[in-house]
Motif scaffolding. Structure first.
Motif, mmCIF file in Angstrom:
data_model
loop_
_atom_site.group_PDB
_atom_site.id
_atom_site.type_symbol
_atom_site.label_atom_id
_atom_site.label_comp_id
_atom_site.label_asym_id
_atom_site.label_seq_id
_atom_site.Cartn_x
_atom_site.Cartn_y
_atom_site.Cartn_z
ATOM 1 N N ALA C 144 -3.709 11.082 8.103
ATOM 2 C CA ALA C 144 -2.308 10.192 8.246
ATOM 3 C C ALA C 144 -2.356 9.630 9.701
ATOM 4 N N LEU C 145 -3.249 10.263 10.687
ATOM 5 C CA LEU C 145 -3.303 9.824 12.024
ATOM 6 C C LEU C 145 -3.753 8.589 12.450
ATOM 7 N N PRO C 146 -4.870 8.155 11.952
ATOM 8 C CA PRO C 146 -5.285 6.759 12.380
ATOM 9 C C PRO C 146 -4.517 5.858 12.111
ATOM 10 N N GLY C 147 -3.590 5.695 11.115
ATOM 11 C CA GLY C 147 -2.645 4.622 10.954
ATOM 12 C C GLY C 147 -1.639 4.494 11.833
ATOM 13 N N VAL C 148 -1.582 5.551 12.861
ATOM 14 C CA VAL C 148 -0.317 5.460 13.756
ATOM 15 C C VAL C 148 -0.812 5.458 15.206
ATOM 16 N N THR C 149 -2.168 5.212 15.333
ATOM 17 C CA THR C 149 -2.713 5.441 16.495
ATOM 18 C C THR C 149 -3.344 4.189 16.997
ATOM 19 N N LEU C 150 -2.850 3.945 18.183
ATOM 20 C CA LEU C 150 -3.211 2.545 18.901
ATOM 21 C C LEU C 150 -3.650 2.892 20.348
ATOM 22 N N VAL C 323 -6.188 5.970 -0.711
ATOM 23 C CA VAL C 323 -4.947 7.094 0.052
ATOM 24 C C VAL C 323 -4.788 6.616 1.366
ATOM 25 N N ASP C 324 -3.649 6.423 1.740
ATOM 26 C CA ASP C 324 -3.310 6.405 3.219
ATOM 27 C C ASP C 324 -1.808 6.593 3.541
ATOM 28 N N SER C 325 -1.753 6.522 4.581
ATOM 29 C CA SER C 325 -0.371 6.753 4.916
ATOM 30 C C SER C 325 0.411 5.652 5.624
ATOM 31 N N PRO C 393 -9.279 4.456 2.791
ATOM 32 C CA PRO C 393 -8.238 4.287 3.490
ATOM 33 C C PRO C 393 -7.889 2.694 2.958
ATOM 34 N N TRP C 394 -6.239 2.297 3.303
ATOM 35 C CA TRP C 394 -5.655 1.008 2.910
ATOM 36 C C TRP C 394 -6.354 0.142 3.879
#
Lengths: 294, 276, 440
Positions: C144-150, C323-325, C393-394
């Motif tokens: 779930a973390l790549p999606g919120v990492t910038l 599958v992704d968050s 991932p999405w």
């Protein structure tokens, strides 16, 4: 009589006019002018970085934005048809409503009720009709018209939106014309009848010219409202299928809140407001010149 | 055409109109019918009449929405908004119509100009401005915002109506010794009653039914009937039977207002809108 | 320094729920008793952190109306343990981006607000607190973390793991004699023919929703594999066009297949109708995700359904599950009670009540590693995929703002006959370029 005291009348003018002017400035004009600043910037609508880019947005809009052009064509087609049909039907209904029907009051209410209900709900109800309702109607009648994809076909979706738009607002314009007709002096019509001027002839030669002031008003309101058409499309098709029913306001909305191009969206709305102004001013000038004194 | 033919023609015409009116209302009848059904019944056949006058949905939605409180909220909001629009709109419309100066013409244009601006293009900046003036998060503040947004159409209509009034009206009042303000309150305002009812009806419909502005300005601190009923229309799931019940609940009050005031709207529109 | 202090607060806070569960029903009773008499409320929070007995309101603004009931329960549970904290959630679906943006612009920013993951990180980065150094983020599953990492910052708290692909009706498949799940377009067509022969509509297509098409498209696109970030960097900088990715064009074949064997009026079929067709057993497959479980069960409580590895071309090994968050809570960095907000998020990952919010309350998969598993068939199938199947991932998360919707719209246009496959490709390439440039 009232001009004796210059200062008194100026204060009086201010007291009467300023509250409304201040409110209008606060709620509409100032926010609009403020947002116009962004038309010369690149801004996503939330971030703290607002980059001034001069007239670049306008250049993009006028040279390479095919979506906006398509939305403009859609909006103009919609407006033309909606304004003409709504007003013709409204005048027709109004003329019929001045006849001495037993349940006249009830009919008036029936035609006006769709206007009372919020557009979001109207869109919802018709989406329901076009999809679920028509399925059942098709099963019961077998008429292929109910099998057509009224919201899913690019051409039919246009007519569906037009139909719902007219259905929703025609009662309002009917009311305007009813009042207009009531102010047409009865003795004038009587005199015309004596001269042998009856039926359609009388309608076109006497009633319609006297109705001209109402027409000016109804046209002004219906043009401005049709050009701004938004809610019906938002709930009925969301601009679809495939962008076929994207109006200019939908395009502006998407640009600002979906594409996150707030600066560009305000450039679009500025150009659009100028367009509406030009169209309505021409219309009011034109119809006013046709008005006659009763 | 003979007299008898004429009468027969009128009867046929009335039947046609009656059918047309019924067709016109048909989608709305469907809403009412389906509000008496269960979720399954709605999905299986929405055209069928309800089997019984089942009030479960109405009871459910009444509590789910918290109807009484929201009714009071919406009522207060509508009242606050409409009152300001009528008072300020009538004053400005009257004065701008009676004053024939360049400034007056300009101000009239300024007043009706917002009718040509799509709301979407300035709503973000409007929220900013409203925050600065502490108008967000309260029903009263939202009412004030409605004043400015509703005034353009009101000014437009009052302006047109006053044009049709003879100047002698005010002069007779002045001879009686009333002040300029007194003349407006005691003489002009009552004469404008028809157009006032029109403006009231139009704005009640609008504010009562408005969704976007309460959504943006109230921030969930307060709610209105429209906001609450929209919860039943989610993008990912719709509970049709509740949604339709909520539609009925929220639409009844404005329809009632219309039925009460419609006698005036006819008169008001005649005189008000016509002389644009 | 601040972080250190926070650590001790977090450590003690973590003990509270543990103690409560240890005491079982007893402690619950005493809590209720405390709530009844104002004088003794300090007894259960005062000892742990004397700083936070002042009444605090944490505001949450979010979409996902399916969470309404569970969020109310969550707030109540939290208040039981922290009587001074009131959690107020405003849940709104339609016009949500408008609402959020106007709130931020007016400076009245909620303490926690929901957005999507990936590109939304960039959009809202100026207002979001970086959770990188918060110890409780270790409790979140790495998926779930790549999606919120910038740029190395962790700009949100991912809430839910969701998945989408073709959902199929197991009974209808068995009745039609389909023993092996189709994994290529050819096998999929074969299965469709068998279902049709049984009088079942093979596909329920909800193409009125642009996002259904966008999800179908991303599934095909994700099968390219490799380093997504690098590929999309090239796309976003204009070095490459979207349809230079060879897999992308497969979307037209897939759409042709689903519409050929699909329900009538697909462009008029919205989510509800799509789900109804499937739930009532009239159609055997639909492209949807874990979020429909509830609506399907409402219409047909006993349906036996599952996820199919979605065919994306002729290579069976590439069929998988997306599958992704993509549902994220973001913390307002200027919040007046940042500490309380962080404490609440900590509690979300450590307490039983917090951990069961997503799986029990919404029947979806929590991003918290130690959270219980939801009692829902689609989520269980997702778990099976995560353990041993193909997942993607999405990839839409790498797209520029607005392209999601535009891609869906252009595909709608293709279905409506308003554009050929080539024209649709060209239009998508052009739109992608325009939006990518605008996002620079």
């Amino acid at each position: 009589m009232f001009t004796r005291n210059r200062w008194g009348s100026r204060v009086e003018f201010g007291v009467f006019v300023l509250p409304a002017v201040v409110c209008i400035l606060l709620s509409a004009i100032v926010p609009f002018v403020m947002s116009m600043y962004y038309s010369m910037t690149k801004w996503n609508g939330v971030g703290k970085h607002i980059k001034f880019i001069g007239l670049k947005n306008f250049r993009e809009l006028l040279t390479s934005d095919t979506n906006a052009l398509k939305a403009l064509i859609f909006t103009l087609e919609y407006t033309l048809l909606a304004v003409v049909l709504t007003n013709v039907i409204a005048i027709l209904l109004a003329v019929l409503m001045t006849k001495a029907f037993k349940l006249r009051g009830l009919y008036r209410v029936s035609f006006f009720v769709p206007y009372i209900i919020s557009l979001i709900i109207i869109g919802f109800v018709w989406k329901f009709m076009f999809t679920k309702g028509f399925d059942v109607l098709y099963a019961q009648t077998g008429w292929s018209i109910f099998q057509w994809s009224w919201l899913g076909n690019a051409h039919l979706a246009f007519w569906s939106i037009l139909f719902v738009g007219i259905w929703q607002s025609v009662g309002f314009y009917m009311m305007i014309y009813i009042t207009g007709l009531q102010s047409v002096p009865g003795d004038l019509l009587e005199a015309a009848s004596i001269d042998g001027c009856v039926g359609l002839n009388r309608f076109f030669r006497i009633t319609l010219p006297l109705l001209m002031p109402s027409i000016t008003v109804a046209l002004f309101l219906s043009i401005a409202n049709s050009l701004k058409v938004f809610d019906i499309i938002y709930t009925l098709t969301f601009g679809g299928p495939g962008g076929a029913t994207n109006s200019i306001t939908m395009d502006i909305y998407n640009e600002a809140f979906v594409n996150n191009r707030f600066g560009y969206a305000t450039a679009k709305s500025l150009v659009f407001v100028v367009l509406i102004l030009v169209i309505t001013v021409i219309q009011v000038r034109f119809t006013k010149s046709k008005e006659v004194e009763a | 055409m003979t007299h008898r033919n004429q009468r027969r023609f009128d009867v046929i015409l009335e039947i046609v109109i009656a059918i047309l009116a019924l067709l016109f209302l048909y989608p709305l009848f469907l809403v009412v019918f389906n509000s008496f059904k269960t979720y399954d019944q709605v999905l299986t056949n929405i055209l069928a009449l309800p089997k019984s006058l089942m009030l479960d949905n109405y009871k459910q939605v009444w509590t789910l929405m918290g109807y009484p409180k929201l009714f009071v909220n919406t009522f207060f909001l509508t009242l606050a908004g409409v009152a300001g629009i009528v008072v300020f709109g009538s004053m400005a419309g009257y004065k701008l119509s009676r004053t024939k100066t360049k400034l007056s013409g300009f101000l009239f244009f300024l007043c009706i100009m917002p009718m040509m601006i799509p709301f979407q293009s300035f709503m973000i900046t409007l929220t900013k401005l409203a925050k600065t003036f502490h108008l967000i998060n309260s029903l009263g503040g939202l009412g004030v915002i409605y004043w400015g947004l509703g005034a353009p159409l009101a000014v437009f209509m009052f302006h047109g109506f006053v044009k049709s009034l003879p100047m002698e009206l005010e002069e007779s009042g002045a001879i009686d010794g009333a002040s300029r303000y007194g003349v407006f309150v005691r003489i002009v305002f009552p004469v404008m009653l028809p157009v006032i009812s029109t403006v009231i009806i139009l704005n009640v419909m609008w504010i009562w039914n408005d969704f976007l502005l309460p959504l943006l300005m109230l921030n969930g601190k307060q709610s209105t009937l429209q906001l609450a009923s929209y919860k039943f229309f989610g993008q990912y799931k719709s509970e049709w039977q509740y949604a339709l019940t909520a539609v009925v609940y929220t639409s009844i009050p404005p329809i009632a207002v219309f039925l009460v005031l419609q006698k005036y709207i006819i008169k008001g529109m005649v005189a008000g809108a016509v002389k644009g | 320094m601040a972080a250190k202090k926070w650590m001790t607060v977090a450590a003690t806070a973590a003990l509270v729920p543990a103690l409560l569960t240890a005491c079982g029903s007893n402690s619950n009773n005493s809590n209720e008793a405390n709530a009844g008499s104002n004088t003794s409320t300090n007894a259960n929070s005062g000892a742990n952190d004397s700083a936070s007995t002042e009444p605090v309101e944490i505001t949450i603004l979010q979409y996902a109306p399916e969470m309404t009931e569970s969020i109310n329960k969550l707030a109540a549970d939290y208040k039981k343990e922290h009587p001074n904290v009131t959690i107020t959630a405003t849940i709104h679906q339609d016009d949500y981006p408008t609402l959020l943006k106007s709130r931020i612009n007016s400076g009245d920013i909620p303490d926690i607000f929901m957005t999507g993951a990936y590109n939304e990180n960039k959009t809202y980065q100026d207002y979001v607190y970086d959770l990188k150094d918060e110890p409780f983020m270790k409790n979140i599953v790495p998926t779930a973390l790549p999606g919120v990492t910038l740029d190395g910052k962790v700009l949100g708290f991912p809430l839910v793991l969701q998945s989408h692909s073709f959902i199929y009706n197991k009974k209808l498949f068995a009745d039609a004699g389909i023993t092996e799940l189709p994994k290529t377009f050819a096998e999929l067509e074969d299965a469709a023919k068998k279902l049709q022969a049984k009088g079942v509509i093979p596909f329920s297509n909800g193409y009125k929703e642009w996002w259904v098409l966008e999800q179908t498209f991303t599934q095909v696109l994700a099968s390219m594999g490799g380093d997504y970030a690098k590929t999309f960097d090239e796309l976003n900088s204009g070095d490459k066009k979207l349809f230079d990715i060879p897999e992308a064009s497969n979307v037209f074949k897939l759409i042709d297949l689903t519409t050929k064997y699909g329900n009538p009026k697909p462009l008029e079929t919205d989510l509800n109708s799509q789900v109804a067709l499937f739930a009532e057993g009239k159609a055997a497959m639909m492209h949807q995700g874990t979020w429909v479980e509830d609506s399907v069960r409402k219409l047909n409580p006993n349906i036996d359904m599952g996820f199919m590895p979605g065919p994306v071309g002729d290579d069976a090994s590439k069929a998988g599950l997306m599958v992704d968050s993509n549902i994220v809570w973001r913390v307002n960095k200027d919040s007046d009670h940042l500490k309380e907000v962080l404490k609440f998020l900590e509690w979300m990952t450590t307490s039983d009540a917090g951990k069961s919010f997503i799986p029990v309350g919404t029947k979806q998969i929590s991003t918290v590693a130690s959270a219980p598993f939801p009692d829902a068939q689609l989520s269980k199938e997702t778990q099976t995929f995560l353990e041993g199947g193909v997942t993607y991932p999405w990839v839409k998360g790498y797209w520029p703002d607005g392209f999601e919707q535009k891609a869906g719209e252009i595909l709608q246009k293709y279905i409506a006959g308003g554009a050929s496959a080539d024209e649709a490709e060209a239009e998508m390439n052009k739109t992608y370029k325009t939006l990518a440039e605008a996002a620079e």
